[in-house]
Scaffold this motif. Sequence first.
Motif, PDB file in Angstrom:
ATOM      1  N   GLY A 225     -44.147  11.822  34.767  1.00 38.31           N
ATOM      2  CA  GLY A 225     -44.435  11.556  33.359  1.00 38.31           C
ATOM      3  C   GLY A 225     -43.163  11.286  32.593  1.00 38.31           C
ATOM      4  N   VAL A 226     -43.184  10.369  31.645  1.00 36.12           N
ATOM      5  CA  VAL A 226     -42.048  10.116  30.770  1.00 36.12           C
ATOM      6  C   VAL A 226     -42.515  10.093  29.340  1.00 36.12           C
ATOM      7  N   LEU A 227     -41.589  10.411  28.459  1.00 39.23           N
ATOM      8  CA  LEU A 227     -41.910  10.373  27.049  1.00 39.23           C
ATOM      9  C   LEU A 227     -42.067   8.944  26.585  1.00 39.23           C
ATOM     10  N   CYS A 228     -43.027   8.691  25.724  1.00 38.55           N
ATOM     11  CA  CYS A 228     -43.226   7.371  25.173  1.00 38.55           C
ATOM     12  C   CYS A 228     -43.925   7.487  23.845  1.00 38.55           C
ATOM     13  N   ALA A 229     -43.987   6.385  23.092  1.00 39.88           N
ATOM     14  CA  ALA A 229     -44.646   6.408  21.803  1.00 39.88           C
ATOM     15  C   ALA A 229     -46.132   6.574  22.023  1.00 39.88           C
ATOM     16  N   LEU A 230     -46.780   7.450  21.226  1.00 39.92           N
ATOM     17  CA  LEU A 230     -48.159   7.822  21.450  1.00 39.92           C
ATOM     18  C   LEU A 230     -49.013   7.580  20.222  1.00 39.92           C
ATOM     19  N   SER A 231     -50.301   7.357  20.456  1.00 37.63           N
ATOM     20  CA  SER A 231     -51.222   7.212  19.347  1.00 37.63           C
ATOM     21  C   SER A 231     -51.564   8.565  18.786  1.00 37.63           C
ATOM     22  N   ALA A 232     -52.220   8.577  17.640  1.00 41.88           N
ATOM     23  CA  ALA A 232     -52.595   9.826  17.001  1.00 41.88           C
ATOM     24  C   ALA A 232     -53.626  10.571  17.811  1.00 41.88           C
TER      25      ALA A 232
ATOM     26  N   CYS B 169     -45.192  18.774   8.348  1.00 43.31           N
ATOM     27  CA  CYS B 169     -46.417  18.103   8.776  1.00 43.31           C
ATOM     28  C   CYS B 169     -46.419  16.624   8.412  1.00 43.31           C
ATOM     29  N   SER B 170     -47.233  15.880   9.141  1.00 38.46           N
ATOM     30  CA  SER B 170     -47.370  14.453   8.886  1.00 38.46           C
ATOM     31  C   SER B 170     -48.844  14.103   8.733  1.00 38.46           C
TER      32      SER B 170
ATOM     33  N   ALA C  15     -52.696  16.302   5.715  1.00 37.96           N
ATOM     34  CA  ALA C  15     -51.907  16.790   6.848  1.00 37.96           C
ATOM     35  C   ALA C  15     -52.751  16.763   8.121  1.00 37.96           C
ATOM     36  N   ALA C  16     -52.191  16.204   9.178  1.00 34.29           N
ATOM     37  CA  ALA C  16     -52.944  16.062  10.423  1.00 34.29           C
ATOM     38  C   ALA C  16     -52.230  16.648  11.631  1.00 34.29           C
ATOM     39  N   ALA C  17     -50.900  16.740  11.593  1.00 32.80           N
ATOM     40  CA  ALA C  17     -50.148  17.259  12.741  1.00 32.80           C
ATOM     41  C   ALA C  17     -48.885  17.950  12.266  1.00 32.80           C
TER      42      ALA C  17
ATOM     43  N   CYS D 260     -41.808  16.147  18.192  1.00 32.00           N
ATOM     44  CA  CYS D 260     -42.885  16.552  19.084  1.00 32.00           C
ATOM     45  C   CYS D 260     -43.999  17.136  18.218  1.00 32.00           C
ATOM     46  N   MET D 261     -45.167  16.532  18.268  1.00 27.23           N
ATOM     47  CA  MET D 261     -46.228  16.840  17.315  1.00 27.23           C
ATOM     48  C   MET D 261     -47.398  17.572  17.970  1.00 27.23           C
TER      49      MET D 261
END
Length: 216
Positions: free
Chosen positions: A8-15, A66-67, A84-86, A133-134
């Motif tokens: 696994g690698v870190l990458c941009a992720l959807s909500a 939060c975002s 606020a969601a995350a 990291c969310m």
Amino acid sequence: MREKWAAGVLCALSALCATTLLTGCRGPSGAGDAGGEGRLGGSSTPASAAVRPSGYGAVFLAIDECSSFGTAGFTEVPCGSERAAARVVAREGGRAGDGPPCPATTDFVLHISEQRPSADEDGDGAVPQGYACMRRLQPPHPGDPGGGGGPRTIVGDCVRDAGDGKVREAACDGTGERKPQFKVVDAVTVRADCPASTGLYVRLGGERPVGCARPL
């Protein structure tokens, strides 16, 4: 027999879900061998999500801030806000691939590109590059063991064969689009420490980098 690994690698992720690159490694009970990489999860966001400094802290999206989720990007909001969601569980500077990994149960990673807006969190006209990291404030949590997503593969996660040596994470309860075929049941230092029932070796990273996955 050639070895195949799942990494696994870190990458941009959807909500809603996380995307991870993995390559498969069949163990004693696996059939055939192949190489390659596969994408895990659902649709992904752009490599650098939009940054909208809001002035709620000295650092944009610092730990415990939060975002919101929005079509135009992620905006920092008070954690008590209905938007606020995350929440940020870890915050690092620089590129995600060069920095520490996110906590194991992170739901998604927010990549912050360097910006020089007219207003920012500390008034110097710059927002440095980094990543947050969310963790979602409400379920579902794809980063939980067996949740079917998150930036990291951890003990308790399930994966499925995507063909051509590729594997993708799948929800262990079978609620996803595809059914899981293997479950990571242990993390060890070397492959020899995995139980005989291991059908897939998964590269986890950390002090115990080998995940032992058994067929379901």
